[in-house]
Motif scaffolding. Sequence first.
Motif, short mmCIF file in Angstrom:
data_model
loop_
_atom_site.label_atom_id
_atom_site.label_comp_id
_atom_site.label_asym_id
_atom_site.label_seq_id
_atom_site.Cartn_x
_atom_site.Cartn_y
_atom_site.Cartn_z
N LYS A 19 16.34 52.33 35.77
CA LYS A 19 15.65 51.70 36.89
C LYS A 19 14.28 51.19 36.49
CE LYS A 19 18.03 54.15 40.54
NZ LYS A 19 17.97 55.11 41.61
N LYS A 20 13.63 51.89 35.57
CA LYS A 20 12.30 51.50 35.11
C LYS A 20 12.30 51.37 33.60
CE LYS A 20 9.63 52.77 38.98
NZ LYS A 20 9.94 51.61 39.75
N LEU A 21 11.57 50.38 33.09
CA LEU A 21 11.56 50.10 31.66
C LEU A 21 11.01 51.26 30.84
CD1 LEU A 21 12.17 47.96 29.53
CD2 LEU A 21 9.85 47.10 29.83
N ASN A 22 9.94 51.90 31.32
CA ASN A 22 9.34 52.98 30.52
C ASN A 22 10.26 54.18 30.38
OD1 ASN A 22 9.02 53.68 33.21
ND2 ASN A 22 6.98 54.54 32.94
N THR A 23 10.99 54.54 31.44
CA THR A 23 11.93 55.66 31.31
C THR A 23 13.13 55.27 30.46
OG1 THR A 23 12.97 55.09 33.42
CG2 THR A 23 11.28 56.81 33.46
N ALA A 24 13.55 54.01 30.52
CA ALA A 24 14.66 53.55 29.69
C ALA A 24 14.29 53.62 28.21
CB ALA A 24 15.05 52.11 30.07
N VAL A 25 13.07 53.20 27.88
CA VAL A 25 12.62 53.25 26.49
C VAL A 25 12.47 54.70 26.03
CG1 VAL A 25 10.69 52.71 24.94
CG2 VAL A 25 11.53 50.98 26.53
N GLY A 26 11.90 55.55 26.88
CA GLY A 26 11.73 56.96 26.53
C GLY A 26 13.06 57.66 26.31
N MET A 27 14.01 57.43 27.21
CA MET A 27 15.34 58.02 27.07
C MET A 27 16.02 57.51 25.81
SD MET A 27 17.66 59.95 28.30
CE MET A 27 19.33 60.22 28.80
N SER A 28 15.89 56.23 25.55
CA SER A 28 16.51 55.63 24.36
C SER A 28 15.92 56.20 23.08
CB SER A 28 16.34 54.12 24.37
OG SER A 28 16.94 53.57 25.51
N ALA A 29 14.61 56.38 23.05
CA ALA A 29 13.97 56.96 21.86
C ALA A 29 14.47 58.38 21.63
CB ALA A 29 12.45 56.95 22.03
N ALA A 30 14.63 59.14 22.71
CA ALA A 30 15.16 60.50 22.59
C ALA A 30 16.59 60.48 22.07
CB ALA A 30 15.07 61.23 23.93
N VAL A 31 17.40 59.53 22.55
CA VAL A 31 18.80 59.43 22.11
C VAL A 31 18.87 59.02 20.64
CG1 VAL A 31 20.94 58.10 22.40
CG2 VAL A 31 19.79 59.05 24.39
N ILE A 32 18.03 58.06 20.23
CA ILE A 32 18.01 57.66 18.81
C ILE A 32 17.67 58.86 17.94
CG2 ILE A 32 16.77 56.29 17.07
CD1 ILE A 32 16.41 54.14 19.26
N PHE A 33 16.64 59.60 18.33
CA PHE A 33 16.22 60.77 17.57
C PHE A 33 17.34 61.80 17.48
CE2 PHE A 33 14.23 65.02 17.44
CZ PHE A 33 13.56 64.91 16.23
N VAL A 34 17.99 62.09 18.61
CA VAL A 34 19.07 63.08 18.63
C VAL A 34 20.27 62.59 17.82
CG1 VAL A 34 20.74 64.28 20.10
CG2 VAL A 34 18.34 64.18 20.76
N MET A 35 20.62 61.30 17.94
CA MET A 35 21.75 60.77 17.18
C MET A 35 21.51 60.87 15.68
SD MET A 35 23.13 57.32 19.02
CE MET A 35 24.21 57.37 20.43
N ALA A 36 20.33 60.45 15.24
CA ALA A 36 20.02 60.50 13.80
C ALA A 36 19.96 61.93 13.30
CB ALA A 36 18.70 59.77 13.53
N LEU A 37 19.30 62.79 14.04
CA LEU A 37 19.18 64.19 13.62
C LEU A 37 20.53 64.89 13.66
CD1 LEU A 37 16.84 65.84 12.59
CD2 LEU A 37 16.48 66.70 14.90
N ALA A 38 21.34 64.60 14.69
CA ALA A 38 22.67 65.21 14.78
C ALA A 38 23.53 64.80 13.60
CB ALA A 38 23.34 64.80 16.10
N THR A 39 23.44 63.54 13.20
CA THR A 39 24.20 63.07 12.03
C THR A 39 23.71 63.75 10.76
OG1 THR A 39 24.70 60.96 13.06
CG2 THR A 39 24.79 61.03 10.66
N ALA A 40 22.38 63.83 10.61
CA ALA A 40 21.82 64.45 9.42
C ALA A 40 22.20 65.93 9.30
CB ALA A 40 20.29 64.31 9.42
N VAL A 41 22.37 66.60 10.44
CA VAL A 41 22.71 68.02 10.42
C VAL A 41 24.22 68.23 10.34
CG1 VAL A 41 22.62 70.16 11.77
CG2 VAL A 41 20.61 68.71 11.62
N THR A 42 25.00 67.44 11.10
CA THR A 42 26.44 67.68 11.15
C THR A 42 27.17 67.18 9.90
OG1 THR A 42 26.80 65.62 12.39
CG2 THR A 42 26.61 67.67 13.66
N TYR A 43 26.65 66.16 9.23
CA TYR A 43 27.33 65.65 8.04
C TYR A 43 27.48 66.73 6.98
CZ TYR A 43 28.71 62.73 4.13
OH TYR A 43 29.40 62.20 3.06
N PRO A 44 26.39 67.41 6.56
CA PRO A 44 26.58 68.46 5.55
C PRO A 44 27.38 69.65 6.06
CG PRO A 44 24.25 68.25 6.14
CD PRO A 44 24.99 67.16 6.84
N ILE A 45 27.23 69.98 7.35
CA ILE A 45 28.02 71.09 7.90
C ILE A 45 29.50 70.77 7.82
CG2 ILE A 45 28.63 72.28 10.05
CD1 ILE A 45 25.67 72.20 10.81
#
Length: 197
Positions: free
Chosen positions: A34-60
């Motif tokens: 609904k608002k640009l700032n929350t969309a950007v904030g949520m997206s940044a959190a998702v990018i961080f979680v996606m990248a970190l999840a990949t970095a952790v789950t790949y070796p596991i």
Amino acid sequence: MTKELISILLTAILTQNFVLAKFLGICPFLGVSKKLNTAVGMSAAVIFVMALATAVTYPINKFLLVKLDLEYLQTIVFILVIAALVQLVEIILKKYMPALYNALGIYLPLITTNCAVLGVVILNVDSGYNFAQSMFNSVGAGLGFMLAMVMFAGVRERLDSCEVPKFMQGLPITLVAASLVSVSFLGFTGIVENIFG
């Protein structure tokens, strides 16, 4: 190799966008845009979680689950890793960015159940990507998520200033707008393949 990684990145952002082409992660797409700032904030959190999840789950996955012939536990292990990472993001946002933490509200813990995050990790395994390819695919998927969120937030902010017929107000016009944003990405089909194919 670089050409292949850029192709994976652009494909994940444009032609295989998790929200607009694979229809994963629709809940935050509709809820937080609904608002640009929350969309950007949520997206940044998702990018961080996606990248970190990949970095952790790949070796596991590669060095533990595959070696011990426990691939059938992938989904459970991946969900547990993602849940732990989301808790980490939640703690960091609460401490250092309380305004964004409050703006995201219930949608922040919902990243744990965001099927786009789990989907990218499983897709990396199913596609047989190596670590670098997995990371590029994850970051591309996150950037694609952000692109979709930002575009849709712009559309929704614009809709707030328009006169929408009463029968289309609320969810109906939101779904029509989401479908039009999704259709706009069809124009990228074939471009990435033609450039890097």
